[in-house]
Enzyme design. Structure first.
Site, PDB file in Angstrom:
ATOM      1  N   HIS A   1      18.893  11.521 -29.668  1.00 44.79           N
ATOM      2  CA  HIS A   1      19.569  12.094 -31.189  1.00 44.79           C
ATOM      3  C   HIS A   1      19.965  13.666 -30.861  1.00 44.79           C
ATOM      4  CE1 HIS A   1      20.250  12.210 -35.059  1.00 44.79           C
ATOM      5  NE2 HIS A   1      18.917  11.707 -35.676  1.00 44.79           N
TER       6      HIS A   1
ATOM      7  N   ASP B   1      23.973  10.613 -33.428  1.00 45.52           N
ATOM      8  CA  ASP B   1      23.333  10.765 -34.536  1.00 45.52           C
ATOM      9  C   ASP B   1      23.080   9.085 -34.873  1.00 45.52           C
ATOM     10  OD1 ASP B   1      23.478  13.361 -34.685  1.00 45.52           O
ATOM     11  OD2 ASP B   1      25.417  13.390 -35.842  1.00 45.52           O
TER      12      ASP B   1
END
Length: 445
Positions: free
Chosen positions: A417, A421
């Protein structure tokens, strides 16, 4: 009689050294041509070093756990007759003694200098002032992990003359942060003692009864442990899950697998089919085919798929299919079968487990329907393939919805992350699912 120098062979463009893990022959043993003399290990794979000649092992230049550079002489084999590969023993020994004497004199000079010159602060890490010997591999690991020279002094060594081996520093790193570090001004001998005692007490205390068995981790298990911990500490892991209807693929494979095996001499498993879909999805979403270096992103040109393979001893290794997007289904099937076979036989080359850009693991092999795999650093994604199951499912048709028996599976996508995304991570795994569900049942191979 002549003497033959057995040298550490080149094992790949990116491999410069190896650690000796065991000697298969002792001094005085007879050796056949191409017979394995010793076992070595790099960061990824274990392999054997065979003899290029027949003869008798006369001398071993290194001990177990010693780090050897590619091209260094590791053993002397006495052979019959004199050939082009033979060396003159007298001249060779005299020449080898001169550098040893010179090195000893230089080391003595450095010792004297260290006693008379005060330390000078430096902006870069320098391990050369230490009285202990550290191999280039150990120093590289120490630099990457931010270990200071004073802290490295406290790492106990199990190698020759107390030398710190790769396993020593990796074992130390596993417990780092839980243990009390030695004082920078400690005497080296004291630091070693403190480091050893703290490492022993760093692990959680486990009380073993007389019926319990205590098993020491082997070298590969220690490496896996270190890599897994490092990955969790490095990447912000997050997962996305998609369920896929693979009924068309199951039926198509059932019709084609016998013909394929007869023609190609290879089994047609589900793995190359999934690999093809993943490679196509990586072409569609190139920002999944990246790695992270500090604050920069490296966008990879080639799509090299890592294929996690379980070994017979319970360990794990990840051979790499290079340029997977350029291979057709036949080529992928041959690569998958070959790499899996040689992984089980411990015959992979170091270059075959490096430079992967994305990894796939088949957790369904062991009956798991989904998983949350750990990213293979420095990659940013890994896809787990769940078990294919027959389940009741809603089938949408122009005439209405029906309940039927379908073959379905879960795709579990773990991604970093920091740079990926949820939108990208989710779209990527959905694209893989779309390619699998849209399988052409009329496809020929």
């Amino acid at each position: 009689m002549a003497k033959f120098e057995l040298k550490l062979p080149k094992m790949g463009e990116s491999v410069a050294e190896a650690t000796i893990t065991s000697w298969l022959k002792e001094v005085g043993d007879t050796i056949e041509m191409d017979e394995a003399v010793l076992e070595i290990a790099t960061d990824k794979v274990d392999s054997e070093v065979p003899s290029e000649v027949e003869g008798v092992l006369l001398e071993k230049r290194f001990d177990v756990d010693d780090v050897v550079q590619v091209g260094e002489v590791i053993a002397i084999i006495e052979t019959e007759g004199e050939g082009g590969n033979a060396v003159m023993p007298a001249a060779q020994d005299e020449e080898s003694e001169v550098p040893d004497a010179a090195v000893a004199e230089v080391e003595k000079t450095f010792d004297t200098a260290k006693e008379t010159v005060s330390p000078v602060a430096s902006g870069s890490v320098d391990y050369s002032d230490s009285e202990r010997f550290y191999s280039p591999l150990v120093k590289n690991i120490a630099k990457e992990e931010g270990i200071s020279p004073e802290e490295l002094e406290g790492v106990p060594g199990t190698g020759k003359d107390g030398r710190v081996t790769k396993n020593d520093i990796l074992g130390y790193l596993e417990n780092r942060g839980k243990q009390k570090q030695p004082s920078p001004r400690s005497v080296p001998g004291e630091a070693k003692s403190i480091g050893a005692s703290s490492i022993k007490s760093a692990s959680p205390v486990a009380i073993a009864s007389g019926e319990d068995e205590i098993i020491a981790m082997d070298r590969m298990r220690k490496l896996i442990s270190h890599h897994m911990i490092q990955s969790v500490q490095t990447s912000a892991h997050v997962q996305s899950f998609v369920e896929v209807d693979v009924t068309n693929i199951v039926n198509w494979r059932s019709k084609k697998k016998a013909e394929f095996e007869k023609r190609e001499g290879e089994k047609l498993t589900f793995t190359p089919i999934f690999m093809e879909a993943i490679a196509r999805a990586l072409r569609d979403f190139p920002m999944m085919n990246i790695s992270v270096d500090g604050d920069t992103i490296i966008k990879k040109k080639n799509i090299n798929l890592g294929m996690a393979a379980a070994l017979t001893n319970g360990n794990l290794i990840v051979p790499v299919i290079r340029n997977a997007d350029q291979l057709n289904l036949v080529g992928l099937a041959k690569q998958v079968n070959d790499l899996a076979k040689r992984a089980r036989e411990n015959k992979l080359k170091p270059d075959e487990v490096q430079d992967g850009t994305y990894t796939v693991t088949n957790v369904g092999t062991f009956g798991s329907i989904m998983g949350t795999p750990i990213i293979n650093q420095p990659q940013v994604g890994i896809l787990a393939l769940g078990a294919i199951r027959k389940v009741p499912a809603v089938i949408e048709t122009p005439e209405g919805d029906f309940i039927g028996i379908r073959h379905r599976m879960f795709l579990s996508h773990s991604y970093d992350h920091r740079v990926v995304d949820g939108a990208l991570g989710g779209m990527f795994v959905k694209r893989v699912a779309d390619y699998l569900e849209d399988w052409d049942v009329e496809r020929t191979i």
